[in-house]
Design an enzyme around this catalytic site. Structure first.
Site: not given
Ligand code: GLY
Length: 256
Positions: A160, A130, A247
């Site tokens: 993460h 990400r 989160c």
């Molecule tokens: N479902 C959380 C994400 O993948 O960002």
């Protein structure tokens, strides 16, 4: 006083992004109920909860942590790594304007806030599926004038950086060393997750209390044995959407 920015659960959370989890049916009412208990816990711990309305078209939008990084000096609106999540940032930026000056991560940079672990004046950023090096470089440039150091950190087998390590006391980290190398972080006391609970490294520090998910009893005991107060919250339904306890909120000082 701490502000806890949150957002109500989307009715379409069942269409969330998934990277490491298999898709399971999510009961939206249970997810909302758990999310309400999470916000009650933050309020109990002294936070002023600022809850944004649900975004029905944005399944992952309850996970506000990924949309911004809020420091005392400014707030950085991220560019989430998953394209389906990028539209989440505009309403967060609108809300944060009341609290901070804003700066923005721009293409080709991507950062999810779940990859950003701040310890003092250092921001560690997980190099994940990400968050990319262009995002890290932009963040470094944005924060150089404020004297922050920004470091990219390799991670393995998790979504993460904060799925691998979180801060649980001023001098202690909760860590899964199979996911991140502690030598990439500044030396601190380490509390390791129990090997049977590899997903147990995500904890939310609020003042001196750790808010911690139900279901990681062995690791919870390790945190308590280190003399840290723990408040357990059930986020099992939200975890089906690959949630961590961090989160669902962004915590920052209310500066008046
Ligand atoms: N479902 C959380 C994400 O993948 O960002």
């Amino acid at each position: 006083m701490l502000v806890a920015l949150t957002r109500e659960v989307s009715p379409n959370i069942g269409q969330c992004e998934l990277t490491y989890k298999q898709r399971e049916t999510i009961d939206v009412d249970i997810a909302r109920d758990q999310h309400n208990q999470y916000m009650e816990c933050l309020a109990d711990l002294g936070c002023r909860v600022h809850c944004l309305p649900a975004e029905p078209l944005l399944p992952d939008s309850v996970f506000v942590e990924d949309t911004c990084i809020v420091l005392d000096e400014l707030a950085i609106i991220t560019r989430p790594g998953a394209e389906s999540r990028r539209a989440e940032t505009s309403s967060v930026a609108e809300a944060l304007e009341a609290y901070r000056d804003l700066a923005f991560i721009e293409a080709p940079g991507t950062i999810d806030g779940g990859d950003v672990l701040r310890i003092g004046k250092t921001l560690y950023v997980g190099l994940s599926s990400r968050s990319n090096r262009a995002g890290v470089e932009q963040l470094r440039n944005l924060l150089a004038t404020y004297d922050y150091e920004v470091k990219g950190v390799p991670i393995r087998d998790c979504l993460h950086l904060k799925s691998a390590v979180t801060q649980v006391a001023s001098s202690s980290l909760l860590i899964n060393q199979t996911r991140v190398d502690p030598d990439d972080l500044k030396p601190m006391k380490l509390i390791e997750v129990d090997p049977s609970e590899p997903s147990g490294a995500n904890a939310l520090l609020v003042g001196d209390t750790v808010v911690y998910p139900l279901g990681f009893n062995r690791t919870r005991k390790r945190i308590e044995d280190a003399g840290i107060e723990v408040r357990v919250v059930d986020i099992s339904e939200l975890r089906k959407a690959e949630a961590g306890i961090t989160c669902c909120s962004v915590l920052f000082e209310f500066l008046g």
